[in-house]
Write an enzyme that holds these catalytic residues in place. Structure first.
Site, PDB file in Angstrom:
ATOM      1  N   SER A 199       1.856   1.841   4.418  1.00  0.00           N
ATOM      2  CA  SER A 199       2.610   0.990   3.499  1.00  0.00           C
ATOM      3  C   SER A 199       3.534   1.842   2.633  1.00  0.00           C
ATOM      4  O   SER A 199       3.245   3.002   2.363  1.00  0.00           O
ATOM      5  CB  SER A 199       1.650   0.223   2.592  1.00  0.00           C
ATOM      6  OG  SER A 199       0.763  -0.547   3.352  1.00  0.00           O
TER       7      SER A 199
HETATM    8  N1  SAH Z   1      -3.687   1.403   4.358  1.00  0.00           N
HETATM    9  C1  SAH Z   1      -3.116   1.810   5.602  1.00  0.00           C
HETATM   10  C2  SAH Z   1      -2.322   0.678   6.198  1.00  0.00           C
HETATM   11  C3  SAH Z   1      -2.369   0.693   7.659  1.00  0.00           C
HETATM   12  S1  SAH Z   1      -1.651  -0.748   8.410  1.00  0.00           S
HETATM   13  C4  SAH Z   1      -2.280   3.051   5.424  1.00  0.00           C
HETATM   14  O1  SAH Z   1      -1.859   3.318   4.303  1.00  0.00           O
HETATM   15  O2  SAH Z   1      -2.049   3.769   6.397  1.00  0.00           O
HETATM   16  C5  SAH Z   1      -3.061  -1.838   8.516  1.00  0.00           C
HETATM   17  C6  SAH Z   1      -4.252  -1.310   9.281  1.00  0.00           C
HETATM   18  O3  SAH Z   1      -5.163  -2.393   9.406  1.00  0.00           O
HETATM   19  C7  SAH Z   1      -3.947  -0.823  10.702  1.00  0.00           C
HETATM   20  O4  SAH Z   1      -4.380   0.492  10.847  1.00  0.00           O
HETATM   21  C8  SAH Z   1      -4.751  -1.798  11.575  1.00  0.00           C
HETATM   22  O5  SAH Z   1      -5.275  -1.191  12.752  1.00  0.00           O
HETATM   23  C9  SAH Z   1      -5.852  -2.248  10.621  1.00  0.00           C
HETATM   24  N2  SAH Z   1      -6.491  -3.509  10.974  1.00  0.00           N
HETATM   25  C10 SAH Z   1      -5.917  -4.656  11.439  1.00  0.00           C
HETATM   26  N3  SAH Z   1      -6.857  -5.617  11.623  1.00  0.00           N
HETATM   27  C11 SAH Z   1      -8.059  -5.058  11.265  1.00  0.00           C
HETATM   28  C12 SAH Z   1      -9.407  -5.529  11.251  1.00  0.00           C
HETATM   29  N4  SAH Z   1      -9.735  -6.763  11.639  1.00  0.00           N
HETATM   30  N5  SAH Z   1     -10.371  -4.681  10.825  1.00  0.00           N
HETATM   31  C13 SAH Z   1     -10.083  -3.407  10.432  1.00  0.00           C
HETATM   32  N6  SAH Z   1      -8.825  -2.906  10.437  1.00  0.00           N
HETATM   33  C14 SAH Z   1      -7.820  -3.713  10.848  1.00  0.00           C
END
Ligand code: SAH
Length: 219
Positions: A69
């Site tokens: 993000s």
């Molecule tokens: N906070 C992270 C944001 C990553 S984007 C950062 O700063 O890098 C959102 C993340 O949520 C992705 O890595 C995706 O794989 C994860 N995600 C999506 N659905 C999910 C679920 N049901 N359980 C766990 N993680 C999930």
């Protein structure tokens, strides 16, 4: 400065402080949040080739179709998560590269974070180690279930957009606890703050945001 991350000019403390000034101008007021974002080396969490862009106001790819993000969104979610005071136990859904995890870990006692893609858990673990963050517990799994064995949580931060409020997660909030999540509407997404009151829950709709979707199962 890590030898693995070149572009020293672009990843210096000065560059990080410029990001903090921009966050202030964008309306982030919580000094504790600004202080930890000035400390944590964001470039450690992105691929080497993108390290020079780590402090810009944008989300960046982290592989597997996912993104880290942008700094403002991380600051805003953290500010909302800490609005009731520094949280003891925090649950994050969507570890990704671990940057939001690191920011939360600097403010909370313990941070538990779930990620559905195993390779990202490995990446996050390495990044967090490199940043010297130890009060974190990463788990590979579907975040829809949360971590009932560890609950209740003072704050839950979800970094992927849901179509509806995941009931099981809301149930894992402590009394007075809050959950910050992006909700997907018909055509847009917005930040949502859910607070566990003495009786039931309150829900507040905040500003529009842009997140990858919350997906079912593990990747
Ligand atoms: N906070 C992270 C944001 C990553 S984007 C950062 O700063 O890098 C959102 C993340 O949520 C992705 O890595 C995706 O794989 C994860 N995600 C999506 N659905 C999910 C679920 N049901 N359980 C766990 N993680 C999930």
């Amino acid at each position: 400065m890590s030898a693995q991350h070149p572009g020293i000019g672009m990843t210096s403390q000065r560059t990080r402080l410029r990001m903090i000034e921009r966050l202030r101008a964008q309306g982030i007021r919580d000094e504790a949040v600004l202080a930890v974002m000035a400390q944590v080396p964001r470039h450690v969490f992105v691929d080497e080739a993108l390290a020079s862009r780590a402090y810009e106001d944008m989300s960046l790819p982290i592989g597997f179709g996912q993104t880290i993000s942008n700094p403002h969104t991380v600051a805003r979610m953290t500010e909302l998560a800490c609005a009731g005071g520094a949280p003891g136990k925090v649950l994050e859904i969507g570890t990704g590269c671990g940057y939001q995890t690191a920011i939360l870990a600097k403010l909370a006692k313990q941070v538990y974070s779930m990620e559905r893609i195993a390779a990202l858990i490995r990446k996050a673990r390495k990044n967090l180690r490199e940043a010297g963050i130890t009060n974190i517990h990463l788990r590979h799994g579907d975040g829809h279930a949360g971590m009932p064995g560890v609950s209740p949580f003072d704050a839950i931060v979800m970094t992927a957009a849901a179509n509806r409020v995941p009931e099981k997660l809301v149930e894992q909030l402590s009394a007075g606890g809050r959950m910050i999540l992006p909700m997907a509407g018909k055509a847009d997404q917005y930040l949502c703050v859910i607070e566990r009151a003495a009786k039931g829950y309150t829900e507040r709709r905040m500003e529009p945001v842009r997140f990858v979707p919350l997906l079912p199962g593990v990747g």
